[in-house]
Design an enzyme around this catalytic site. Structure first.
Site, PDB file in Angstrom:
ATOM      1  N   VAL A 164      -1.085  10.227   2.044  1.00 22.21           N
ATOM      2  CA  VAL A 164      -2.271  10.724   2.729  1.00 22.21           C
ATOM      3  C   VAL A 164      -3.124  11.489   1.725  1.00 22.21           C
ATOM      4  O   VAL A 164      -2.602  12.210   0.858  1.00 22.21           O
ATOM      5  CB  VAL A 164      -1.885  11.653   3.902  1.00 22.21           C
ATOM      6  CG1 VAL A 164      -3.121  12.119   4.648  1.00 22.21           C
ATOM      7  CG2 VAL A 164      -0.934  10.944   4.847  1.00 22.21           C
ATOM      8  N   ASP A 200      -3.776  -4.590  -8.224  1.00 21.24           N
ATOM      9  CA  ASP A 200      -4.235  -4.476  -6.839  1.00 21.24           C
ATOM     10  C   ASP A 200      -5.713  -4.091  -6.795  1.00 21.24           C
ATOM     11  O   ASP A 200      -6.116  -3.217  -6.026  1.00 21.24           O
ATOM     12  CB  ASP A 200      -3.399  -3.450  -6.069  1.00 21.24           C
ATOM     13  CG  ASP A 200      -3.566  -3.559  -4.553  1.00 21.24           C
ATOM     14  OD1 ASP A 200      -3.998  -4.641  -4.082  1.00 21.24           O
ATOM     15  OD2 ASP A 200      -3.272  -2.585  -3.846  1.00 21.24           O
TER      16      ASP A 200
END
Length: 403
Positions: free
Chosen positions: A18, A229
């Site tokens: 987070v 990615d």
């Protein structure tokens, strides 16, 4: 934590952690603080890869996210800064042993520690969620994206490839290594999807974004870092008076090699199938060994989508994603470019794309730019231009097309 930084609010939920908006207590500087829970050795390995890559880049390039510091959480209210160049030995040992070191505590005690930790940081409502490589709703921050056009094509959820993910029911790690906290520079423009799709198309802005991404990837490849990615979600934007400054971020799947050896780039081969399905290269889709040239294919997909404003929707969502694709069948099912090229290496891509673009439409790329895009998206990795030549090629193509 409160002695060093203050946590203000959640601004993003990433692959395994987070992200919060925060401030440096002494200076008031705004920072992004990412919490990575050390719950299993697979996740810890990704965290250490990200930390190692970010330390290698340090603050040496304007188009790569800067790491200010790293903290190791050893208890509900106990954090200690990690010294530069050092890795937490308990976490390294967890990766090598394949089990979290010190995790023999009772489940009741672990649960009590987790509850206390969440209460301390006012995060009781937050839960670390499983993330996959499939196209899914983007991590939300305080910037609201525009409502998508009703004609925006959709990608079915069940067609996506999944990345390794931790299970929903995993408990936090042991007391000695509860989490890593990465303190990074704060980007106020959100990610590339949010930034570009919330504004009218602008060719000059798009060209700037493409050139900056070229510089970032050339820098990373020169250091021996293969990102693995690259996608709009992992490109953050800082808004300045001179235009957007993009920052490549999220190095959890990155790999490092020796970089330049005697002035020649070291093309290390990888075998793990990872990444996000709409941006993965054909060789990755096929389970073959691959090199840093897989990043170049991902850039090609992003460039095409940015220049033509090509978007799609994940089924069941209303948030657009930048990404090119191939339409299959009468139903118009969306297939990632890499998957389509793996199935048919001779597939002819239609550049520019004359349909399924998000209005208002930018001018289509010119002939030279289209030729370069086809090279970036070549099914043969050796046919793609290397990163250190890419910016010059982009500049030359854009200049030719401007005439």
């Amino acid at each position: 934590m409160e002695e060093l930084y203050t946590l203000e609010k959640e601004v993003g939920r990433g692959s395994y952690g987070v992200v919060f908006e925060g401030h440096v207590v002494k200076t008031g500087q705004k920072v992004a603080i990412k919490r990575l829970p050390c719950s299993n050795p697979e996740c810890i390995e990704l965290y250490l890869q990200e930390l190692w890559a970010m330390r290698a880049t340090a603050k040496n390039h304007i188009n790569v996210i800067a790491l200010h510091s790293c903290l190791l959480q050893t208890g509900p209210r106990s954090l200690k800064p990690l010294k530069p160049g050092k890795l937490p030995l308990r976490l390294v040992e967890s990766v090598l042993k394949g089990s979290v070191v010190g995790a023999a505590q009772s489940q009741e005690r672990i649960h009590a520690q987790a509850t206390a930790m969440k209460r301390t940081y006012s995060l009781s409502r937050l839960q670390d969620r499983t993330n996959t490589v499939q196209v899914r709703p983007k991590l939300q921050d305080t910037t609201k994206s525009n409502a998508s056009d009703a004609t925006t094509p959709q990608r079915p959820q069940n067609q996506a490839r999944k990345r390794r993910a931790q299970s929903e029911g995993e408990q936090p790690g042991p007391l000695r290594c509860l989490a890593l906290w990465l303190v990074m520079e704060y980007c106020d423009g959100g990610d590339l999807n949010q930034y570009l799709l919330s504004r009218p198309p602008d060719a000059q802005r798009n060209h700037s974004v493409v050139r900056q991404l070229c510089r970032a990837v050339a820098f990373l490849h020169g250091l021996g870092i293969t990102h693995r990615d690259l996608k709009p979600d992992n490109v953050l934007v800082c808004v300045t008076s001179k235009g957007p400054v993009v920052k490549v971020a999220d190095f959890g799947l990155s790999k490092m090699s020796e970089g330049l050896v005697d002035g020649v780039e070291n093309m290390q081969h990888f075998s793990s199938t990872c990444g996000s399905d709409f941006y993965m290269a054909p060789e990755v889709w096929g389970g073959l060994t691959y090199t840093a040239q897989a990043d170049i294919f991902s850039l090609g997909v992003m460039f095409w989508a940015v220049l033509e404003r090509i978007t799609f929707l994940q089924e069941g969502t209303t948030q657009e994603q930048l990404g090119a694709y191939v339409c299959k069948g009468r139903s118009g099912w969306l297939m990632p470019l890499g998957e389509a090229l793996w199935e048919n290496a001779d597939l002819q891509l239609c550049i520019p794309m004359k349909f399924k673009r998000a209005p208002p439409l930018p001018p289509p790329p010119g002939p030279s730019t289209c030729t370069l895009l086809l090279e970036l998206l070549a099914s043969n990795p050796d046919a793609r231009p290397p990163a250190d030549q890419l910016e010059a090629r982009v500049r030359s193509a854009l200049k030719e097309d401007s005439h």
